[in-house]
Scaffold this motif. Sequence first.
Motif, mmCIF file in Angstrom:
data_model
loop_
_atom_site.group_PDB
_atom_site.id
_atom_site.type_symbol
_atom_site.label_atom_id
_atom_site.label_comp_id
_atom_site.label_asym_id
_atom_site.label_seq_id
_atom_site.Cartn_x
_atom_site.Cartn_y
_atom_site.Cartn_z
ATOM 1 N N SER A 1 0.836 -1.196 0.000
ATOM 2 C CA SER A 1 0.000 0.000 0.000
ATOM 3 C C SER A 1 0.873 1.248 0.000
ATOM 4 N N ALA A 2 0.741 2.042 -1.026
ATOM 5 C CA ALA A 2 1.508 3.285 -1.117
ATOM 6 C C ALA A 2 1.014 4.329 -0.127
ATOM 7 N N ARG A 3 -0.160 4.100 0.457
ATOM 8 C CA ARG A 3 -0.746 5.088 1.366
ATOM 9 C C ARG A 3 -0.291 4.926 2.806
ATOM 10 N N VAL A 4 0.302 3.783 3.130
ATOM 11 C CA VAL A 4 0.684 3.542 4.513
ATOM 12 C C VAL A 4 2.053 4.134 4.802
ATOM 13 N N ARG A 5 2.177 4.753 5.977
ATOM 14 C CA ARG A 5 3.471 5.246 6.451
ATOM 15 C C ARG A 5 3.942 4.314 7.555
ATOM 16 N N VAL A 6 5.073 3.669 7.319
ATOM 17 C CA VAL A 6 5.592 2.699 8.279
ATOM 18 C C VAL A 6 6.744 3.322 9.054
ATOM 19 N N GLU A 7 6.638 3.268 10.381
ATOM 20 C CA GLU A 7 7.687 3.770 11.264
ATOM 21 C C GLU A 7 8.381 2.579 11.908
ATOM 22 N N THR A 8 9.683 2.501 11.750
ATOM 23 C CA THR A 8 10.424 1.347 12.254
ATOM 24 C C THR A 8 11.137 1.694 13.560
ATOM 25 N N HIS A 9 11.033 0.786 14.509
ATOM 26 C CA HIS A 9 11.685 0.929 15.812
ATOM 27 C C HIS A 9 12.509 -0.339 16.018
ATOM 28 N N ARG A 10 13.771 -0.300 15.584
ATOM 29 C CA ARG A 10 14.597 -1.497 15.666
ATOM 30 C C ARG A 10 15.197 -1.621 17.064
ATOM 31 N N ARG A 11 14.417 -2.161 17.947
ATOM 32 C CA ARG A 11 14.860 -2.380 19.321
ATOM 33 C C ARG A 11 13.844 -3.254 20.040
ATOM 34 N N ARG A 12 14.236 -3.765 21.167
ATOM 35 C CA ARG A 12 13.314 -4.485 22.024
ATOM 36 C C ARG A 12 12.413 -3.484 22.735
ATOM 37 N N MET A 13 11.256 -3.929 23.112
ATOM 38 C CA MET A 13 10.381 -3.099 23.926
ATOM 39 C C MET A 13 10.970 -3.066 25.330
ATOM 40 N N GLU A 14 11.406 -1.912 25.776
ATOM 41 C CA GLU A 14 12.040 -1.776 27.078
ATOM 42 C C GLU A 14 11.220 -0.851 27.962
ATOM 43 N N ALA A 15 11.341 -1.053 29.280
ATOM 44 C CA ALA A 15 10.558 -0.263 30.226
ATOM 45 C C ALA A 15 10.866 1.225 30.116
ATOM 46 N N GLY A 16 12.102 1.575 29.763
ATOM 47 C CA GLY A 16 12.495 2.969 29.734
ATOM 48 C C GLY A 16 11.757 3.815 28.715
ATOM 49 N N ASP A 17 11.390 3.216 27.579
ATOM 50 C CA ASP A 17 10.723 4.011 26.543
ATOM 51 C C ASP A 17 9.384 3.441 26.098
ATOM 52 N N ALA A 18 8.909 2.397 26.768
ATOM 53 C CA ALA A 18 7.650 1.768 26.363
ATOM 54 C C ALA A 18 6.478 2.733 26.445
ATOM 55 N N ALA A 19 6.412 3.522 27.518
ATOM 56 C CA ALA A 19 5.275 4.427 27.706
ATOM 57 C C ALA A 19 5.207 5.465 26.594
ATOM 58 N N SER A 20 6.338 6.102 26.285
ATOM 59 C CA SER A 20 6.333 7.129 25.249
ATOM 60 C C SER A 20 6.055 6.551 23.878
ATOM 61 N N LEU A 21 6.506 5.330 23.641
ATOM 62 C CA LEU A 21 6.264 4.681 22.355
ATOM 63 C C LEU A 21 4.787 4.370 22.186
ATOM 64 N N VAL A 22 4.181 3.799 23.204
ATOM 65 C CA VAL A 22 2.756 3.442 23.161
ATOM 66 C C VAL A 22 1.882 4.684 23.012
ATOM 67 N N GLU A 23 2.230 5.748 23.686
ATOM 68 C CA GLU A 23 1.419 6.970 23.634
ATOM 69 C C GLU A 23 1.352 7.578 22.243
ATOM 70 N N GLY A 24 2.291 7.219 21.377
ATOM 71 C CA GLY A 24 2.325 7.787 20.036
ATOM 72 C C GLY A 24 1.378 7.133 19.043
ATOM 73 N N TYR A 25 0.623 6.124 19.494
ATOM 74 C CA TYR A 25 -0.280 5.396 18.597
ATOM 75 C C TYR A 25 -1.650 5.230 19.259
ATOM 76 N N GLU A 26 -2.662 5.003 18.431
ATOM 77 C CA GLU A 26 -4.035 4.892 18.940
ATOM 78 C C GLU A 26 -4.350 3.508 19.490
ATOM 79 N N VAL A 27 -3.819 2.467 18.850
ATOM 80 C CA VAL A 27 -4.069 1.083 19.253
ATOM 81 C C VAL A 27 -2.747 0.328 19.201
ATOM 82 N N VAL A 28 -2.568 -0.614 20.123
ATOM 83 C CA VAL A 28 -1.362 -1.439 20.148
ATOM 84 C C VAL A 28 -1.742 -2.894 19.908
ATOM 85 N N VAL A 29 -1.030 -3.543 19.002
ATOM 86 C CA VAL A 29 -1.183 -4.972 18.733
ATOM 87 C C VAL A 29 0.073 -5.672 19.250
#
Length: 257
Positions: A76-104
């Motif tokens: 899909s040419a309409r989708v914007r994909v943001e890549t986060h090449r790292r493990r989900m860590e406690a230090g930045d998990a909150a700020s990462l989650v807050e940047g999106y509407e739904v988490v899978v």
Amino acid sequence: MSVSERLARASVLIVGAGGLGSPAALALAASGVGRIGLVDDDAVDLSNLARQILHRTADLGRPKVESGAERLGALSARVRVETHRRRMEAGDAASLVEGYEVVVDGSDNLPTKFLVNDACVLAGRPLVAGAILRFFGQLLTVLPGESACYRCLFGGVPPEGSAPTCQEAGVMGAVAGFIGMLQAGEAVRILAGRPPAWAGRLFTADMWSGRYGDVRVARDPGCAVCGESPAITSLSPEAYRYPGEGARRDEAEAALS
């Protein structure tokens, strides 16, 4: 606003670009979700390809977030994909989650699943959590403040080795595809303003026997993160390790010193 317009403006964070994250990401991009975040620190391995349909043989050795972003962009040419090449860590998990509407959540280890759950509850973000092993799969949607969360159902991180990993026990590729697609469907329902199907209900699937069901899950007033007197009000790295892991690491470092 139409559903297609809602989805075009929507954002979803996918934790894990593997067995569950692959079908979920493809379905969400094909559905017209405008912004998708991929979190993963791993590279594509030949053993992944039986179930991780986001990646191909030509991607062997590449970071999964990179091959995944390329595949979604081609879809899909309409989708914007943001890549986060790292493990989900406690230090930045909150700020990462807050940047999106739904988490899978398509992560493959229990400490990460509890971390993602807690981050979503604290940030007030809907979570669609999935898990697979062998021929079995399950799904639970968490609406913070409304439905039971992952901790209400499973408590805390169990001892390491209490449950085998997919790598150790194997997983049927079709199970990953099925649960991942269900996760995408739940995310689309939420983004479209519809009530999710699996909030407060644990969906279970046994694809070997062909048996499917669901179990009602009530909120636990004593839950450590969403209960009446929560003990978890911030994300501490020590809370997302297997019990005794820190002591074992200290012993190993002492032996090497």
